[in-house]
Design an enzyme around this catalytic site. Structure first.
Site, PDB file in Angstrom:
ATOM      1  N   LYS A 174      35.514 -51.603 -19.982  1.00 48.46           N
ATOM      2  CA  LYS A 174      34.085 -51.283 -20.121  1.00 48.46           C
ATOM      3  C   LYS A 174      33.523 -52.252 -21.162  1.00 48.46           C
ATOM      4  CE  LYS A 174      31.085 -49.597 -22.010  1.00 48.46           C
ATOM      5  NZ  LYS A 174      30.034 -50.518 -22.478  1.00 48.46           N
ATOM      6  N   GLU A 249      39.938 -50.416 -33.256  1.00 49.46           N
ATOM      7  CA  GLU A 249      39.699 -51.599 -34.104  1.00 49.46           C
ATOM      8  C   GLU A 249      38.226 -51.526 -34.470  1.00 49.46           C
ATOM      9  OE1 GLU A 249      42.014 -53.581 -35.067  1.00 49.46           O
ATOM     10  OE2 GLU A 249      43.635 -53.191 -33.653  1.00 49.46           O
ATOM     11  N   CYS A 283      34.058 -58.936 -37.055  1.00 52.76           N
ATOM     12  CA  CYS A 283      34.522 -57.738 -37.765  1.00 52.76           C
ATOM     13  C   CYS A 283      35.211 -58.135 -39.059  1.00 52.76           C
ATOM     14  CB  CYS A 283      35.490 -56.960 -36.878  1.00 52.76           C
ATOM     15  SG  CYS A 283      36.833 -57.957 -36.260  1.00 52.76           S
ATOM     16  N   GLU A 379      27.891 -52.497 -43.710  1.00 52.19           N
ATOM     17  CA  GLU A 379      28.344 -53.729 -43.053  1.00 52.19           C
ATOM     18  C   GLU A 379      27.117 -54.465 -42.506  1.00 52.19           C
ATOM     19  OE1 GLU A 379      30.301 -53.129 -39.236  1.00 52.19           O
ATOM     20  OE2 GLU A 379      31.432 -54.993 -39.455  1.00 52.19           O
TER      21      GLU A 379
HETATM   22  P1  NAD Z   1      29.525 -50.593 -30.708  1.00 55.11           P
HETATM   23  O1  NAD Z   1      30.386 -49.586 -31.370  1.00 55.11           O
HETATM   24  O2  NAD Z   1      28.071 -50.363 -30.683  1.00 55.11           O
HETATM   25  O3  NAD Z   1      29.964 -50.783 -29.171  1.00 55.11           O
HETATM   26  C1  NAD Z   1      31.274 -51.108 -28.803  1.00 55.11           C
HETATM   27  C2  NAD Z   1      31.527 -50.674 -27.371  1.00 55.11           C
HETATM   28  O4  NAD Z   1      31.494 -49.249 -27.295  1.00 55.11           O
HETATM   29  C3  NAD Z   1      30.508 -51.162 -26.352  1.00 55.11           C
HETATM   30  O5  NAD Z   1      31.164 -51.507 -25.154  1.00 55.11           O
HETATM   31  C4  NAD Z   1      29.636 -49.936 -26.125  1.00 55.11           C
HETATM   32  O6  NAD Z   1      29.006 -49.924 -24.870  1.00 55.11           O
HETATM   33  C5  NAD Z   1      30.664 -48.834 -26.215  1.00 55.11           C
HETATM   34  N1  NAD Z   1      30.147 -47.505 -26.562  1.00 55.11           N
HETATM   35  C6  NAD Z   1      28.998 -47.187 -27.182  1.00 55.11           C
HETATM   36  N2  NAD Z   1      28.901 -45.849 -27.344  1.00 55.11           N
HETATM   37  C7  NAD Z   1      30.036 -45.312 -26.823  1.00 55.11           C
HETATM   38  C8  NAD Z   1      30.542 -43.988 -26.713  1.00 55.11           C
HETATM   39  N3  NAD Z   1      29.876 -42.946 -27.184  1.00 55.11           N
HETATM   40  N4  NAD Z   1      31.750 -43.791 -26.133  1.00 55.11           N
HETATM   41  C9  NAD Z   1      32.470 -44.853 -25.686  1.00 55.11           C
HETATM   42  N5  NAD Z   1      32.032 -46.134 -25.752  1.00 55.11           N
HETATM   43  C10 NAD Z   1      30.832 -46.360 -26.322  1.00 55.11           C
HETATM   44  O7  NAD Z   1      29.888 -51.986 -31.403  1.00 55.11           O
HETATM   45  P2  NAD Z   1      29.238 -53.435 -31.213  1.00 55.11           P
HETATM   46  O8  NAD Z   1      27.866 -53.404 -31.807  1.00 55.11           O
HETATM   47  O9  NAD Z   1      29.401 -53.914 -29.809  1.00 55.11           O
HETATM   48  O10 NAD Z   1      30.214 -54.312 -32.153  1.00 55.11           O
HETATM   49  C11 NAD Z   1      30.033 -54.447 -33.509  1.00 55.11           C
HETATM   50  C12 NAD Z   1      30.983 -53.578 -34.307  1.00 55.11           C
HETATM   51  O11 NAD Z   1      32.312 -53.738 -33.841  1.00 55.11           O
HETATM   52  C13 NAD Z   1      31.026 -53.973 -35.778  1.00 55.11           C
HETATM   53  O12 NAD Z   1      31.092 -52.825 -36.577  1.00 55.11           O
HETATM   54  C14 NAD Z   1      32.315 -54.774 -35.890  1.00 55.11           C
HETATM   55  O13 NAD Z   1      32.859 -54.836 -37.191  1.00 55.11           O
HETATM   56  C15 NAD Z   1      33.188 -54.058 -34.919  1.00 55.11           C
HETATM   57  N6  NAD Z   1      34.269 -54.915 -34.434  1.00 55.11           N
HETATM   58  C16 NAD Z   1      35.546 -54.657 -34.837  1.00 55.11           C
HETATM   59  C17 NAD Z   1      36.576 -55.487 -34.434  1.00 55.11           C
HETATM   60  C18 NAD Z   1      37.994 -55.233 -34.867  1.00 55.11           C
HETATM   61  O14 NAD Z   1      38.875 -55.802 -34.246  1.00 55.11           O
HETATM   62  N7  NAD Z   1      38.242 -54.429 -35.893  1.00 55.11           N
HETATM   63  C19 NAD Z   1      36.314 -56.589 -33.611  1.00 55.11           C
HETATM   64  C20 NAD Z   1      35.002 -56.815 -33.210  1.00 55.11           C
HETATM   65  C21 NAD Z   1      33.987 -55.966 -33.624  1.00 55.11           C
END
Ligand code: NAD
Length: 479
Positions: A174, A249, A283, A379
């Protein structure tokens, strides 16, 4: 573009779509299906049916297919990189590296999966088991859901899908709403390479709706989620109801500690790279700069000069260092976080603190003190450099740890023994010494402490994360 279910391109059952926009130009590039509940059900049913066949495919055959896929990706590198840059806004140079990384990761995980050895446990170490033969085997979980964020859509796809498929799991991906296109193309290439059509499916649509529907379904045996801590918490709660293993993550507010005896030139280069890669949306980016007193003014002056010289603009221009954020909402949010910091007493030394469409110019914030939100748990996902001053290395470590996050960290000092001692005291999944914490060789067990995650990704974590162990005991056969 259509989603990929059971090897076929498909629209959403109710024909609803989401548009995908180029953040640099605000033009709609394409539309993708906004999946509904029946589509989710169809994907799960297909995955469940495919699992026995894919899991029974010999490991050497799965590896052959995945390595073949890696070659196909490289043949399409330029067109995939361009698409990735257009949907995400990342500079074309980084997009090319990410696609190349996809090929490398599939190759590496495939090779690594051939070493999923079990162990033999001698029975005669304990009274009563002398005549038994005891050994372990590793098994795939079954159907895995992989939820990816926008910032490294392909790199994280690869870190999840390659180990999952190589170990015999089937996967439903997804992708993030903003960046589904390259994932769909790459998914189709996996099928072209011969991967079973039900072993890899890509479902597009609204995250809170279909992400949640997938995670809460009892047909799912493993969830791997990368994204924000807020959403990760929900995913864990929903998966927890069925006791589905959930790997997370999550976000970070990674510190970079710069001691008085650091090599300023290397600090500067690493601070710039570690904060601006992916337009400041990593991240594990260095997100808090904690500088001890004597070097602080020199660091701030040198960084200010570097940021003034940065080239920002069209990510398809080879010379551009910083492109737009993922969308205007993200830029508005960063703008709001900057003004929150100035209201709390910080100063803008470089930048205007104002978004322009999806763009936010590199910004340096000085006078940041330890009680401000940005110094702890806020962040900022943008090229923003909050600089804090510490009196001593010990105070710097204390400031570094004053966050609910604990992803990566960095320490700069030419006294390596001192740096190692500090690294031992920092609460994080990785501490880099004399380099940015934005450091991720494929093999390391990548992941965070505290609210930055649960579980690890990377070649060395593959067996633990993607397979479950079964012990076989042959009773009394040696008597
Ligand atoms: P996000 O949490 O908004 O979305 C991530 C994914 O989750 C998307 O595919 C989104 O559609 C999905 N999603 C949203 N709501 C959901 C729900 N209720 N249930 C299941 N899935 C859902 O994050 P983003 O804005 O895409 O990414 C940025 C964040 O991700 C930052 O906080 C960053 O630090 C973190 N990040 C962490 C890592 C890591 O490896 N630790 C890597 C990349 C990004």
């Amino acid at each position: 573009m259509q989603m990929l279910l059971g090897g076929q391109g498909r629209d959403s059952g109710d024909r609803r779509t989401l548009s995908v926009t180029n953040p640099s130009t605000n033009e709609v590039i394409d539309n993708v299906p906004d999946a509904n509940a029946a589509d989710v059900d169809h994907a799960l049913e297909t995955a469940v049916k495919a699992f026995p066949t894919w899991a029974a495919t010999p490991a050497h055959e799965r590896v052959r297919l995945l390595k073949g896929f890696a070659h196909i990706v490289l043949e399409h590198q330029e067109e995939l990189a361009e698409l990735l840059s257009r949907e995400n806004g990342k500079p074309i140079v980084s997009a090319r590296q990410e696609i190349e990384g996809c090929a490398r990761l599939f190759e590496q995980y495939a090779t690594e999966s051939l070493r999923l050895y079990g162990i033999h446990i001698p029975g005669d170490v304990q009274r009563g088991y002398e005549d038994d033969i005891i050994y372990t085997r590793r098994y795939p979980y079954g159907t895995m859901v992989a939820i990816t964020p926008f910032n490294f859509a392909i790199s994280l796809f690869s870190h999840k899908v390659a180990p999952a498929l190589a170990t015999g799991n089937v996967v439903i991906v997804k992708p993030a709403e903003d960046t589904p296109l390259t994932t769909l193309k790459i998914g189709a290439l996996l099928h072209e390479a011969g991967v079973h059509p039900g072993a890899l499916q890509v479902l597009t649509g609204d995250g809170p709706r279909i992400g949640k529907a997938l995670v809460k379904d009892s047909r799912v045996q493993l969830v791997s989620f990368t994204g924000s801590t807020a959403v990760g918490r929900d995913v864990a709660a929903v998966g927890g109801k069925q006791l589905t293993p959930v790997r997370l993550e999550l976000g970070g507010n990674d510190p970079m500690i710069i001691c008085d005896d650091a090599d300023l030139e290397s600090v500067l280069e690493q601070a710039f790279f570690g904060r601006t890669l992916e337009n400041g949306q990593c991240c594990a980016a260095s997100k808090r700069f904690i500088v001890t007193q004597r070097i602080a003014a020199d660091f701030e002056d040198a960084l200010a000069q570097r940021l003034e010289e940065t080239s920002c603009g069209d990510p398809l221009d080879e010379t551009v260092e910083i492109g737009p954020l993922i969308n205007e909402r993200a830029a508005d949010r960063a703008e709001q976080q900057i003004s929150q910091t100035t209201e709390q007493g910080g100063h803008i030394r470089v930048g205007t603190g104002k978004a322009n469409g999806a763009y936010l110019a590199p910004t340096m914030l000085t006078g940041v003190t330890k009680n401000m939100d940005v110094a702890r748990d806020m962040e900022i996902f943008a090229p923003v450099f909050p600089v804090m001053r510490a009196r001593t290395p010990e105070e710097a470590v204390e400031m570094a740890n004053a966050s609910r996050f604990g992803l990566h960290a960095a320490v700069f000092s030419q006294d390596v023994a001192k740096a190692i001692k500090m690294a031992h005291g920092i609460e994080a999944g990785l501490v880099a010494i004399n380099g940015t914490g934005l450091y991720k060789p494929d093999a390391i067990p990548f992941g965070g402490w505290k609210e930055s995650g649960l579980g690890r990704e990377g070649l060395t974590a593959m067996a633990e994360q993607y397979t479950q162990v079964k012990t076989i005991a042959l009773r009394g056969v040696l008597s």
